[in-house]
Each structure stands twice: as C-alpha cells, then as structure tokens.
Design a protein around this motif. Structure first.
Motif, mmCIF file in Angstrom:
data_model
loop_
_atom_site.group_PDB
_atom_site.id
_atom_site.type_symbol
_atom_site.label_atom_id
_atom_site.label_comp_id
_atom_site.label_asym_id
_atom_site.label_seq_id
_atom_site.Cartn_x
_atom_site.Cartn_y
_atom_site.Cartn_z
ATOM 1 N N ALA A 221 31.609 44.142 35.485
ATOM 2 C CA ALA A 221 31.125 44.593 34.521
ATOM 3 C C ALA A 221 29.915 44.083 33.263
ATOM 4 O O ALA A 221 29.253 44.508 33.331
ATOM 5 C CB ALA A 221 31.829 45.273 32.689
ATOM 6 N N THR A 222 30.288 42.355 33.759
ATOM 7 C CA THR A 222 28.901 42.074 33.726
ATOM 8 C C THR A 222 27.830 42.508 33.880
ATOM 9 O O THR A 222 26.714 42.352 33.858
ATOM 10 C CB THR A 222 29.701 40.868 33.527
ATOM 11 N N ILE A 223 27.891 42.498 35.248
ATOM 12 C CA ILE A 223 26.637 42.566 36.250
ATOM 13 C C ILE A 223 25.913 43.742 36.062
ATOM 14 O O ILE A 223 25.124 43.962 36.149
ATOM 15 C CB ILE A 223 27.315 42.934 37.847
ATOM 16 N N ARG A 224 27.068 45.109 36.319
ATOM 17 C CA ARG A 224 26.683 46.311 35.316
ATOM 18 C C ARG A 224 25.445 46.094 34.505
ATOM 19 O O ARG A 224 24.340 46.958 34.070
ATOM 20 C CB ARG A 224 27.652 47.247 35.596
ATOM 21 N N ALA A 225 26.186 45.741 33.617
ATOM 22 C CA ALA A 225 25.629 45.343 31.652
ATOM 23 C C ALA A 225 24.511 44.773 32.173
ATOM 24 O O ALA A 225 23.361 45.300 30.873
ATOM 25 C CB ALA A 225 26.914 45.109 31.059
ATOM 26 N N THR A 226 24.051 43.381 32.521
ATOM 27 C CA THR A 226 23.270 42.947 33.206
ATOM 28 C C THR A 226 22.186 43.658 33.748
ATOM 29 O O THR A 226 21.314 43.813 33.386
ATOM 30 C CB THR A 226 23.206 41.965 33.653
ATOM 31 N N THR A 227 22.417 44.849 34.447
ATOM 32 C CA THR A 227 21.459 45.616 35.381
ATOM 33 C C THR A 227 21.310 46.247 34.643
ATOM 34 O O THR A 227 19.923 46.695 33.832
ATOM 35 C CB THR A 227 22.326 46.401 36.372
ATOM 36 N N ASN A 228 21.554 46.969 33.523
ATOM 37 C CA ASN A 228 21.972 47.761 32.432
ATOM 38 C C ASN A 228 20.435 47.155 31.552
ATOM 39 O O ASN A 228 19.092 47.799 30.905
ATOM 40 C CB ASN A 228 22.235 48.533 31.446
ATOM 41 N N ALA A 229 20.950 45.973 30.905
ATOM 42 C CA ALA A 229 19.853 45.143 30.259
ATOM 43 C C ALA A 229 18.345 45.185 30.808
ATOM 44 O O ALA A 229 17.548 45.130 30.331
ATOM 45 C CB ALA A 229 20.679 44.076 29.727
ATOM 46 N N LEU A 230 18.499 44.629 31.663
ATOM 47 C CA LEU A 230 16.872 44.119 32.785
ATOM 48 C C LEU A 230 16.221 45.401 33.101
ATOM 49 O O LEU A 230 15.009 45.321 32.823
ATOM 50 C CB LEU A 230 17.454 43.246 34.230
ATOM 51 N N VAL A 231 16.923 46.319 33.365
ATOM 52 C CA VAL A 231 16.304 47.904 33.156
ATOM 53 C C VAL A 231 15.651 48.137 32.281
ATOM 54 O O VAL A 231 14.223 48.834 31.673
ATOM 55 C CB VAL A 231 16.973 48.568 34.135
ATOM 56 N N ALA A 232 16.184 47.641 30.999
ATOM 57 C CA ALA A 232 15.586 48.360 29.589
ATOM 58 C C ALA A 232 14.875 47.298 29.210
ATOM 59 O O ALA A 232 13.596 47.575 28.711
ATOM 60 C CB ALA A 232 17.308 49.109 28.535
ATOM 61 N N LEU A 233 15.341 46.114 29.018
ATOM 62 C CA LEU A 233 14.065 45.450 28.718
ATOM 63 C C LEU A 233 13.005 45.128 29.154
ATOM 64 O O LEU A 233 11.717 44.368 28.947
ATOM 65 C CB LEU A 233 14.777 43.566 29.087
ATOM 66 N N TYR A 234 13.091 45.533 30.725
ATOM 67 C CA TYR A 234 11.500 45.204 31.899
ATOM 68 C C TYR A 234 11.620 46.306 33.003
ATOM 69 O O TYR A 234 11.069 47.262 31.406
ATOM 70 C CB TYR A 234 11.643 43.911 32.728
ATOM 71 N N ASP A 235 12.201 47.380 33.535
ATOM 72 C CA ASP A 235 11.668 48.341 34.854
ATOM 73 C C ASP A 235 12.848 47.639 35.471
ATOM 74 O O ASP A 235 13.181 46.982 35.897
ATOM 75 C CB ASP A 235 10.286 48.803 34.306
ATOM 76 N N SER A 236 12.638 49.326 35.931
ATOM 77 C CA SER A 236 13.702 48.602 37.399
ATOM 78 C C SER A 236 12.771 48.200 38.463
ATOM 79 O O SER A 236 13.712 48.334 39.506
ATOM 80 C CB SER A 236 13.799 50.232 38.120
ATOM 81 N N ASN A 237 12.122 48.072 38.673
ATOM 82 C CA ASN A 237 10.863 46.741 39.011
ATOM 83 C C ASN A 237 11.016 45.753 38.860
ATOM 84 O O ASN A 237 10.346 44.700 39.637
ATOM 85 C CB ASN A 237 9.435 47.272 39.801
ATOM 86 N N GLY B 175 41.644 47.825 26.217
ATOM 87 C CA GLY B 175 40.663 48.401 27.311
ATOM 88 C C GLY B 175 39.254 48.536 27.355
ATOM 89 O O GLY B 175 38.715 49.670 28.000
ATOM 90 N N THR B 176 38.544 47.859 26.355
ATOM 91 C CA THR B 176 37.251 47.884 26.092
ATOM 92 C C THR B 176 36.598 46.512 25.769
ATOM 93 O O THR B 176 37.423 45.681 25.833
ATOM 94 C CB THR B 176 36.724 48.717 24.696
ATOM 95 N N ALA B 177 35.823 46.269 25.936
ATOM 96 C CA ALA B 177 35.027 45.445 25.683
ATOM 97 C C ALA B 177 33.136 45.054 24.900
ATOM 98 O O ALA B 177 32.765 46.178 24.580
ATOM 99 C CB ALA B 177 34.541 45.009 27.382
ATOM 100 N N VAL B 178 33.491 43.628 24.209
ATOM 101 C CA VAL B 178 32.333 43.398 23.820
ATOM 102 C C VAL B 178 31.444 43.427 24.304
ATOM 103 O O VAL B 178 31.888 42.537 25.738
ATOM 104 C CB VAL B 178 32.538 43.073 21.945
ATOM 105 N N VAL B 179 30.149 43.504 24.203
ATOM 106 C CA VAL B 179 28.535 42.983 25.234
ATOM 107 C C VAL B 179 27.883 41.820 24.323
ATOM 108 O O VAL B 179 27.858 42.087 22.903
ATOM 109 C CB VAL B 179 27.975 43.880 25.855
ATOM 110 N N SER B 180 27.149 40.570 24.278
ATOM 111 C CA SER B 180 26.384 40.100 24.256
ATOM 112 C C SER B 180 24.993 40.227 24.933
ATOM 113 O O SER B 180 25.409 39.486 26.087
ATOM 114 C CB SER B 180 26.686 38.956 23.094
ATOM 115 N N VAL B 181 24.113 40.392 24.957
ATOM 116 C CA VAL B 181 22.714 39.896 25.629
ATOM 117 C C VAL B 181 21.172 38.744 24.999
ATOM 118 O O VAL B 181 21.516 39.564 24.077
ATOM 119 C CB VAL B 181 22.210 41.249 25.498
#
Length: 221
Positions: free
Chosen positions: A124-140, A190-196
């Motif tokens: 879940a952390t890897i996926r949340a990080t991937t989302n954050a990286l694409v949102a903050l920067y871009d898919s490349n 069954g849910t989680a909090v996230v900080s980026v």
C-alpha cells in the motif's frame, strides 16, 4: 561518479529494497409528511482540512503541522479526504514559480488494496508513493538510487515508511534532488491514514521534523 536514475515504474517493479533498522425536541404536530418522490442527496465525500495547527482527515484523525511557518493548501498527492501544507524554498526560481517543500495528510485511497500485514502495508505504501510521485511530478519522474523501507508503529498502530530521492535538476533551480517520504499507518478498521512529504535536498532539517509529526498522529477511534 555516475548516479543511477530510474523512472517511477521502477519503484513498483522493485518493491523489495533496503530495510533499515503511530433535534431539537418537538411534538407530533411538527412532523411533516415527506414526499416519496424526494430522494436523499448522496453523502458528500469528507474533506481534509487544517485547523489550529493540525491536519484533519475525513475520519477526524489528526497530524501536527510541520511548524507555523508552513501554509495550508489542498492535497496534491491523491489522498482521500486529505489536506496539504507547503513552505517556500526558492522564490520565483524560473521567473514565475516558487519551489516549495510539501507535506500532506489524509486517508489511503480506496483504489489501493490494503491489508494489515507487513506485506500489505508495504504494498500500500509503494502504491501511495507511486500516486504521489506522479501527482507531484509526472509519470516520467526520475528516481535516484533505491527506495528505503522501514516498518513503523504509531500510537500502537502498525505502519510502513518509504523514502526515495527524486532527480529535480532544472534550469535555474539550485537543487539536484528532492526526498519523497510516505508513511501508511493502519487505523485498525480496515483502512489506513497516509502522510506524504516532499523535501528539497537543500533543506534536510525538515526530514526528522516530518518523522516526528508522523509519530504524533492521533486516531479518532
């Protein structure tokens, strides 16, 4: 010396990396017949906010702001019911934009599978990080070196932290990298909090501050 740079897709395909050592009362006459043709409106999605130096997510869990110098903003990293904050690092660096540090807090997106196991938290952390990286920067977005993984515990709740460096070399920007850190913590329901956090390489003093604020997360339930 050569620096190894990877794209964001590497993060997902190489998940296992370095792992170093929380009514008013009324009468019957007050009641009106409700037309059956009227349907209740959908419940709006709870929004994250910052109040009194605290982040609040949709379930009213809280995390402290980094400091009073940081300003509140909306979530920028794909969190559910999230809020964000930023701190200027390089003003008008390219003639029009400021380069800032960013920290966000919210809930794990429902699109990300989550199970309260070490492997489930890590995924879940890897996926949340991937989302954050694409949102903050871009898919490349280009990543430097290997991600660092660390199991954490916050207020008795099990979690996982991921740290990765991002190549941010741009004309007129006096930075070569930024550090992105993401923590996912189980709520116990069954849910989680996230900080980026996205911290400029020239301001490493904010990295331990973020870890401290994560350790001070409080859960509403």
């Amino acid at each position: 010396m050569l620096t190894t740079v990877f794209s964001v897709s590497w993060l997902w395909s190489n998940a296992a990396a370095v792992s170093p050592v929380d009514v008013p009362a009324g009468t019957v006459g007050d009641v009106k017949t409700i037309s059956p043709s009227l349907r209740p409106s959908p419940t709006p999605t709870p929004e994250g906010k910052v109040i009194g130096g605290l982040f609040y997510n949709g379930t009213l869990d809280t995390m402290p702001m980094m400091s009073s110098a940081w300003k509140s903003t909306s979530d920028r990293t794909g969190l559910a019911s999230g809020a964000g904050s930023y701190l200027g690092v390089h003003e008008n660096y390219d003639g029009k934009d400021d380069w800032v540090n960013y920290v966000g807090f919210g809930s794990l997106s429902k699109s990300i599978p989550f199970t309260n196991t070490p492997a489930g938290l890590k995924d879940a952390t890897i996926r949340a990080t991937t989302n954050a990286l694409v949102a903050l920067y871009d898919s490349n977005v280009k990543l430097i070196g290997k991600a660092t993984h660390r199991p954490i515990t916050v207020a008795g709740h099990r979690g996982h932290e991921l740290t990765i460096k991002v190549d941010v070399r741009k004309p007129k920007l006096p930075e070569t990298f930024s550090t992105v850190m993401v923590a996912v913590i189980d709520r116990g329901d069954g849910t989680a909090v996230v900080s980026v956090a996205d911290i400029a390489g020239s301001t490493p003093q904010w990295l331990p501050v973020w870890r401290t604020t994560v350790s001070q997360i409080e859960f509403a339930n």
